[in-house]
Design a protein around this motif. Sequence first.
Motif, PDB file in Angstrom:
ATOM      1  N   ASN A  39       0.673  -1.221   0.117  1.00  0.00           N
ATOM      2  CA  ASN A  39       0.144   0.159  -0.380  1.00  0.00           C
ATOM      3  C   ASN A  39       0.524   1.366  -0.009  1.00  0.00           C
ATOM      4  O   ASN A  39       0.251   2.195   1.052  1.00  0.00           O
ATOM      5  CB  ASN A  39      -0.994  -0.500   1.039  1.00  0.00           C
ATOM      6  N   ALA A  40       2.015   0.977  -0.120  1.00  0.00           N
ATOM      7  CA  ALA A  40       3.060   2.088   0.436  1.00  0.00           C
ATOM      8  C   ALA A  40       4.046   2.175  -0.595  1.00  0.00           C
ATOM      9  O   ALA A  40       4.949   0.694  -0.249  1.00  0.00           O
ATOM     10  CB  ALA A  40       2.915   3.009   0.993  1.00  0.00           C
ATOM     11  N   GLY A  41       5.515   2.746  -0.937  1.00  0.00           N
ATOM     12  CA  GLY A  41       6.427   2.908  -1.648  1.00  0.00           C
ATOM     13  C   GLY A  41       7.808   1.626  -0.775  1.00  0.00           C
ATOM     14  O   GLY A  41       8.678   1.126  -1.448  1.00  0.00           O
ATOM     15  N   MET A  42       7.001   2.108   0.604  1.00  0.00           N
ATOM     16  CA  MET A  42       7.833   1.766   1.986  1.00  0.00           C
ATOM     17  C   MET A  42       7.919   0.267   2.254  1.00  0.00           C
ATOM     18  O   MET A  42       8.645  -0.550   2.552  1.00  0.00           O
ATOM     19  CB  MET A  42       8.289   2.035   3.020  1.00  0.00           C
ATOM     20  N   VAL A  43       6.824  -0.598   1.399  1.00  0.00           N
ATOM     21  CA  VAL A  43       6.061  -1.931   2.274  1.00  0.00           C
ATOM     22  C   VAL A  43       7.705  -2.712   1.900  1.00  0.00           C
ATOM     23  O   VAL A  43       8.228  -3.578   2.251  1.00  0.00           O
ATOM     24  CB  VAL A  43       5.353  -1.695   1.544  1.00  0.00           C
ATOM     25  N   LEU A  67      -1.895  -0.020  -4.011  1.00  0.00           N
ATOM     26  CA  LEU A  67      -3.094  -0.531  -3.996  1.00  0.00           C
ATOM     27  C   LEU A  67      -3.772  -0.316  -2.958  1.00  0.00           C
ATOM     28  O   LEU A  67      -3.500  -0.877  -2.120  1.00  0.00           O
ATOM     29  CB  LEU A  67      -3.220  -2.320  -4.276  1.00  0.00           C
ATOM     30  N   ARG A  68      -4.456   0.752  -2.850  1.00  0.00           N
ATOM     31  CA  ARG A  68      -5.114   0.940  -1.409  1.00  0.00           C
ATOM     32  C   ARG A  68      -6.370  -0.050  -0.616  1.00  0.00           C
ATOM     33  O   ARG A  68      -7.572   0.955  -1.678  1.00  0.00           O
ATOM     34  CB  ARG A  68      -4.967   2.306  -0.970  1.00  0.00           C
ATOM     35  N   VAL A  69      -6.827  -0.485  -0.969  1.00  0.00           N
ATOM     36  CA  VAL A  69      -8.308  -1.544  -0.155  1.00  0.00           C
ATOM     37  C   VAL A  69      -8.244  -2.140  -0.157  1.00  0.00           C
ATOM     38  O   VAL A  69      -9.567  -3.072   0.579  1.00  0.00           O
ATOM     39  CB  VAL A  69      -8.250  -2.067  -2.304  1.00  0.00           C
ATOM     40  N   GLU A  90       0.524   4.220  -8.764  1.00  0.00           N
ATOM     41  CA  GLU A  90       1.883   4.344  -9.321  1.00  0.00           C
ATOM     42  C   GLU A  90       2.595   5.997  -7.433  1.00  0.00           C
ATOM     43  O   GLU A  90       1.925   6.666  -7.846  1.00  0.00           O
ATOM     44  CB  GLU A  90       2.997   4.472 -10.354  1.00  0.00           C
ATOM     45  N   MET A  91       3.508   4.853  -6.563  1.00  0.00           N
ATOM     46  CA  MET A  91       3.642   5.617  -6.297  1.00  0.00           C
ATOM     47  C   MET A  91       5.473   6.237  -5.739  1.00  0.00           C
ATOM     48  O   MET A  91       6.808   5.088  -6.073  1.00  0.00           O
ATOM     49  CB  MET A  91       3.655   4.843  -4.516  1.00  0.00           C
ATOM     50  N   LEU A  92       6.109   7.622  -6.305  1.00  0.00           N
ATOM     51  CA  LEU A  92       7.540   7.590  -6.487  1.00  0.00           C
ATOM     52  C   LEU A  92       7.455   7.742  -5.015  1.00  0.00           C
ATOM     53  O   LEU A  92       7.058   8.947  -3.877  1.00  0.00           O
ATOM     54  CB  LEU A  92       7.605   9.000  -7.284  1.00  0.00           C
ATOM     55  N   PHE A 159       1.233  12.206  11.094  1.00  0.00           N
ATOM     56  CA  PHE A 159       1.759  11.266  11.662  1.00  0.00           C
ATOM     57  C   PHE A 159       1.178   9.802  10.483  1.00  0.00           C
ATOM     58  O   PHE A 159       0.461   9.636  10.908  1.00  0.00           O
ATOM     59  CB  PHE A 159       1.325  10.814  12.897  1.00  0.00           C
ATOM     60  N   TRP A 160       2.715   8.871   9.851  1.00  0.00           N
ATOM     61  CA  TRP A 160       1.870   8.144   9.017  1.00  0.00           C
ATOM     62  C   TRP A 160       2.708   6.492   9.516  1.00  0.00           C
ATOM     63  O   TRP A 160       3.202   6.360  10.657  1.00  0.00           O
ATOM     64  CB  TRP A 160       2.491   8.492   7.716  1.00  0.00           C
ATOM     65  N   SER A 161       1.683   5.384   9.611  1.00  0.00           N
ATOM     66  CA  SER A 161       1.809   4.293  10.101  1.00  0.00           C
ATOM     67  C   SER A 161       1.512   3.077   8.190  1.00  0.00           C
ATOM     68  O   SER A 161       0.429   4.162   7.655  1.00  0.00           O
ATOM     69  CB  SER A 161       1.388   3.823  10.498  1.00  0.00           C
ATOM     70  N   TRP A 202       3.398  15.174  -1.683  1.00  0.00           N
ATOM     71  CA  TRP A 202       4.701  14.816  -1.390  1.00  0.00           C
ATOM     72  C   TRP A 202       3.775  14.320   0.530  1.00  0.00           C
ATOM     73  O   TRP A 202       4.448  15.617   1.286  1.00  0.00           O
ATOM     74  CB  TRP A 202       5.325  15.393  -1.800  1.00  0.00           C
ATOM     75  N   ASN A 203       4.622  13.491   0.956  1.00  0.00           N
ATOM     76  CA  ASN A 203       5.215  13.187   1.719  1.00  0.00           C
ATOM     77  C   ASN A 203       6.387  12.560   2.399  1.00  0.00           C
ATOM     78  O   ASN A 203       6.362  11.743   1.938  1.00  0.00           O
ATOM     79  CB  ASN A 203       3.837  12.209   2.396  1.00  0.00           C
ATOM     80  N   ASN A 204       7.237  13.336   3.395  1.00  0.00           N
ATOM     81  CA  ASN A 204       8.413  13.089   3.668  1.00  0.00           C
ATOM     82  C   ASN A 204       7.988  12.026   5.195  1.00  0.00           C
ATOM     83  O   ASN A 204       7.358  12.782   5.796  1.00  0.00           O
ATOM     84  CB  ASN A 204       9.366  13.888   4.399  1.00  0.00           C
ATOM     85  N   VAL A 205       7.819  10.702   4.912  1.00  0.00           N
ATOM     86  CA  VAL A 205       7.729  10.337   6.635  1.00  0.00           C
ATOM     87  C   VAL A 205       9.506  10.057   7.050  1.00  0.00           C
ATOM     88  O   VAL A 205       9.804   9.483   6.367  1.00  0.00           O
ATOM     89  CB  VAL A 205       7.345   8.665   6.591  1.00  0.00           C
ATOM     90  N   PHE A 206       9.185  10.309   8.492  1.00  0.00           N
ATOM     91  CA  PHE A 206      10.609  10.194   9.650  1.00  0.00           C
ATOM     92  C   PHE A 206      10.400   9.106   9.800  1.00  0.00           C
ATOM     93  O   PHE A 206       9.306   9.445  10.881  1.00  0.00           O
ATOM     94  CB  PHE A 206      10.693  11.564   9.862  1.00  0.00           C
ATOM     95  N   VAL A 225      14.129   7.225   6.226  1.00  0.00           N
ATOM     96  CA  VAL A 225      12.612   8.333   5.917  1.00  0.00           C
ATOM     97  C   VAL A 225      12.171   7.824   4.350  1.00  0.00           C
ATOM     98  O   VAL A 225      13.266   7.066   3.350  1.00  0.00           O
ATOM     99  CB  VAL A 225      14.520   9.721   5.102  1.00  0.00           C
ATOM    100  N   ASP A 226      11.255   7.642   4.654  1.00  0.00           N
ATOM    101  CA  ASP A 226       9.741   7.106   4.000  1.00  0.00           C
ATOM    102  C   ASP A 226       9.443   8.071   2.950  1.00  0.00           C
ATOM    103  O   ASP A 226       8.688   8.863   3.728  1.00  0.00           O
ATOM    104  CB  ASP A 226       9.775   6.363   4.365  1.00  0.00           C
ATOM    105  N   THR A 227       9.534   8.902   1.605  1.00  0.00           N
ATOM    106  CA  THR A 227       8.707   9.559   0.903  1.00  0.00           C
ATOM    107  C   THR A 227       8.115   9.182  -0.215  1.00  0.00           C
ATOM    108  O   THR A 227       8.303   7.569  -0.239  1.00  0.00           O
ATOM    109  CB  THR A 227       9.438  10.602   0.145  1.00  0.00           C
ATOM    110  N   GLY A 228       6.973   9.357  -0.017  1.00  0.00           N
ATOM    111  CA  GLY A 228       5.920   8.679  -1.169  1.00  0.00           C
ATOM    112  C   GLY A 228       4.788  10.418  -1.727  1.00  0.00           C
ATOM    113  O   GLY A 228       4.955  11.654  -1.299  1.00  0.00           O
ATOM    114  N   MET A 229       4.527  10.011  -3.095  1.00  0.00           N
ATOM    115  CA  MET A 229       4.412  11.035  -3.978  1.00  0.00           C
ATOM    116  C   MET A 229       3.536  10.148  -5.142  1.00  0.00           C
ATOM    117  O   MET A 229       4.341   9.357  -5.708  1.00  0.00           O
ATOM    118  CB  MET A 229       5.434  12.115  -4.806  1.00  0.00           C
TER     119      MET A 229
HETATM  120  N1  SER Z   1       4.889   6.098   3.408  1.00  0.00           N
HETATM  121  C1  SER Z   1       3.977   7.132   3.042  1.00  0.00           C
HETATM  122  C2  SER Z   1       2.765   7.257   2.047  1.00  0.00           C
HETATM  123  O1  SER Z   1       2.179   6.551   1.905  1.00  0.00           O
HETATM  124  C3  SER Z   1       5.291   8.068   2.245  1.00  0.00           C
HETATM  125  O2  SER Z   1       5.805   7.012   1.168  1.00  0.00           O
HETATM  126  O3  SER Z   1       2.037   7.739   2.112  1.00  0.00           O
END
Ligand code: SER
Length: 946
Positions: A39-43, A67-69, A90-92, A159-161, A202-206, A225-229
């Motif tokens: 559900n995110a680029g960091m998975v 995929l966010r379902v 698609e997440m950059l 705050f992102w989880s 854009w989301n920059n998660v620390f 750092v995990d960012t997603g756009m």
């Molecule tokens: N994981 C965060 C998000 O999905 C940043 O990549 O928003």
Amino acid sequence: MNSLDVRTKFLSFFQQRGHTVVPSASLIPAGDPTLLFVNAGMVPFKDVFLGKDERSYSRATSVQRCLRVSGKHNDLEEIGPSPQHQTFFEMLGNFSFGDYFKAEALEFSWEFLTKDMGLPGEQLHPTVYVEDDESAKIWAKIKSVPERQIVRLGADENFWSMGDTGPCGPNSEIIFDRTGECRRDGSDCPITCDCDRWWELWNNVFMQYDRAADGTLTALPKKGVDTGMGLERLTAVLQEVGSTYETDLFTPILAEIADLTGVTYERATDAQRTALRILADHARATAFLIADGIRPSNEGRGYVLRRIMRRAIYYGRSRLISTDYLRPLVRRVGGLMSDVYPELHQAATALVTTAEEEEEKFIQTLGRGTAAVEALADSAQALRQTFRTAAEDPQAKFNWASRAISLADLHFRDSRLPETLKELFLEQYQSVLGAEPWNSTPEALRHAAAIEPTLNGEIAFFFKDTYGIPPDLTARVAEEHGLRVDLRGFEEALDEQRQRGREALGEARVQHEAMQAALAGLPPTTFLGYETLACDARVLGVLADGTRITEAGEARAIELVLDRTPFYAEGGGQAGDRGRISGTGFEIAVAGVRSANGVFVHSGTLTSGRIVEGDSARAEVDEDARRATMRNHTATHLLHKALRVVLGPEARQAGSLVAPDRLRFDFLHTRPLSDDELRETERIVREQVMLDRPVRTDVLPAQDAIASGADAMFDEKYGEEARVVAVGNGDVFSKELCGGTHCHATGEVGAFFIVDQRSVGAGVRRIEAVTGDNAYRWMDARRAIVEQLAREHNVPAEELPDRIHALEERAKEQPKVAVSNLPDPAQLIERAQRLGDNGALLIVDRVDAADADALRDFGDELRRRAGSAAVVLGTVIEDKPSIVVMLTPDQVQAGLDAAFIAKQLGREMGAGGGGRPDIATAGGREPSSLDAALAKAREILTAPAS
Ligand code: SER
């Protein structure tokens, strides 16, 4: 700038800044039970953030399909109404694993957006977590960030989880101001306004914490750092369009829909536009899920795919026109995106066949569901009318009320409704009428007549769950037939189901975490099982019932952790080894082994002695079992390849089980294999066995291995380094990423037979096969059968087919023996009338019995089940009517006489009858007289006692 340029520019920006470009992983998270979909680029990097996995790089960048379902991030219901949400997107992203932190991350994102993408700084508004002074300061230091634009927000926003558990941390977003004013009232609305002025870009998660199931946060070993756009949103901003659906990512798909329906995005009404977005979004999600190996089914990931597909079909057909949507749309998505995602190209045929099959299936289901709603509506009308009449005529209430229930039953039977549906529907009347509807009062009957015909929440849920029909569609069809649908009740039923799901998932998680806690502090086990089957080791941990203990005695089940082991831990489809672990004064029979983050847990029984942590031990794998497993594993690779040779490259592995006694292999294929295909597959495998080709294993960087053509499983977890198992030298027959244990050469497989093939869900087939000794045993058993038959028929084995054929021909010439076709006794009892007021049943029915014995046995069965009853059954035997009358003792005592009744019935049929007071029979001449005789029986038995 088109979307392709955006992808490329993003990746090269970060590559130039020392990031390794990592290709998109599949949508199926590898080895992660907490998540259905990526559900995110960091998975794919989750374990790297958690410190459980290492990479050779500390900076990475990717364009990850997401995929966010389901679960924490679920946007399904937004799709349609929202012009800027997608389920599939698609997440950059760029990532730092203990490398740079807030300052560089925020600077990178600002530079990329303002310089490389050329977006004006005034339209970009950074947000920071309310307590995060550090990020606020960093933003303030970047010269081109207007200070007044930095906004602090609470945990909901900043705050992102990833999910309910796993890595998380405060974040800092960049929000794009599209219009400079509120789109509702032109005011200067705050950044949290939902007027569609503000787009989160854009989301920059620390990444700082790991969240446990109970909510506690533990600091991560290294900050990251995990960012997603979202590529779609950035592209929409760059292409200056008001919706992600108007970018080049979607316009070709919408053009295809316009070709099919004549409705264009620009000219569509609001309701139609919702359907257009749903079709376009869901077609992408469907195509990628199929390409990643998911097939529609009724559970787990397959169910999510089914829901998405059906939602699209339903909206298309109800808001646009009735046509087939999925096949042309997934094909279009495949054509559009397979340059970037070659997976789509490889799965081209599967995309089309899966889409087509599901669409056909759903349209049928939709028909069945609609018919069910109609039947319920008819029944509701009939019931209402009957109750009304019954209420007005209390004298006749017995007849009327029972007729009402059976009337409903009649409607039901005609439409072949599922039992559950009948029960759910009748419940609402039955609760009003009481336990004995035939005894209900006129008030109760009036009340029942006044019930507004409703499909309650559970029924609506049933339609969704069983037929896959969304509640709003059920409601629409029902409304057309004068039925109301309780949508609130539906939500409650849904909540209950979700709760049950959560509880089940929670339990698995708790167990998983308990095991992790018990193993805390134990080092990963050194695995020696590729080279040896026995070694000396030291006992590092003793566990019982999932809890660490320091020593164990007596005969009990225990779990053991060693410093090194030859035992293979269950994984990659291969079963764990069994064998024994012994030491001074103790012996353990090992039944299975699994690995928890590299710590091997050997489970078994302490058969004698006492074991203490720190003991030395000898670990020995059961050699016969292991060799049998190795044969099966090597044969599995040969089978996989052979299937792809015979059926085509799309027959990809979907799962496997390799145990000592058999191998089971699941693969993607829609049809049963023909005999020819099966024999050819076997032949190819055997050829490789007889060539006795070497089986080589190498450890390579995973990306190189995949690039060299090695097959990988979509939900297996591979590290940076992967083990490659190849069959053949030079001319390689098969090559797979695999951690399992294999033969040294294919000749060791010995023998190979496919023993079974079947379907295990839409588009997935299973083959079972045997090798080595098991294969010989299987063949011996077949040979024994042939020899036995040959002996019994007294012909040589080669002549058996002719012999059996001749016997069958002869049997056909014999006159037919009559067979019974008797109904379900429970059904007869259910529709039986009551005989008087004390609950005795009157069962009078015409059935299809082969002979007098069968008729009598069936009557006996009814009499036994009913407890208190008069049973009269009629049938036609050899063209003559025949009746049996049976009474339970209480009825005989109450004055009824079977012989007397039988006599009258015999007379009615032009012959005679008689017997005992409790069992008697009657016969006749003309089959046509049977029904009249049964009517007579009913008349006799319901006549008021004189
Ligand atoms: N994981 C965060 C998000 O999905 C940043 O990549 O928003």
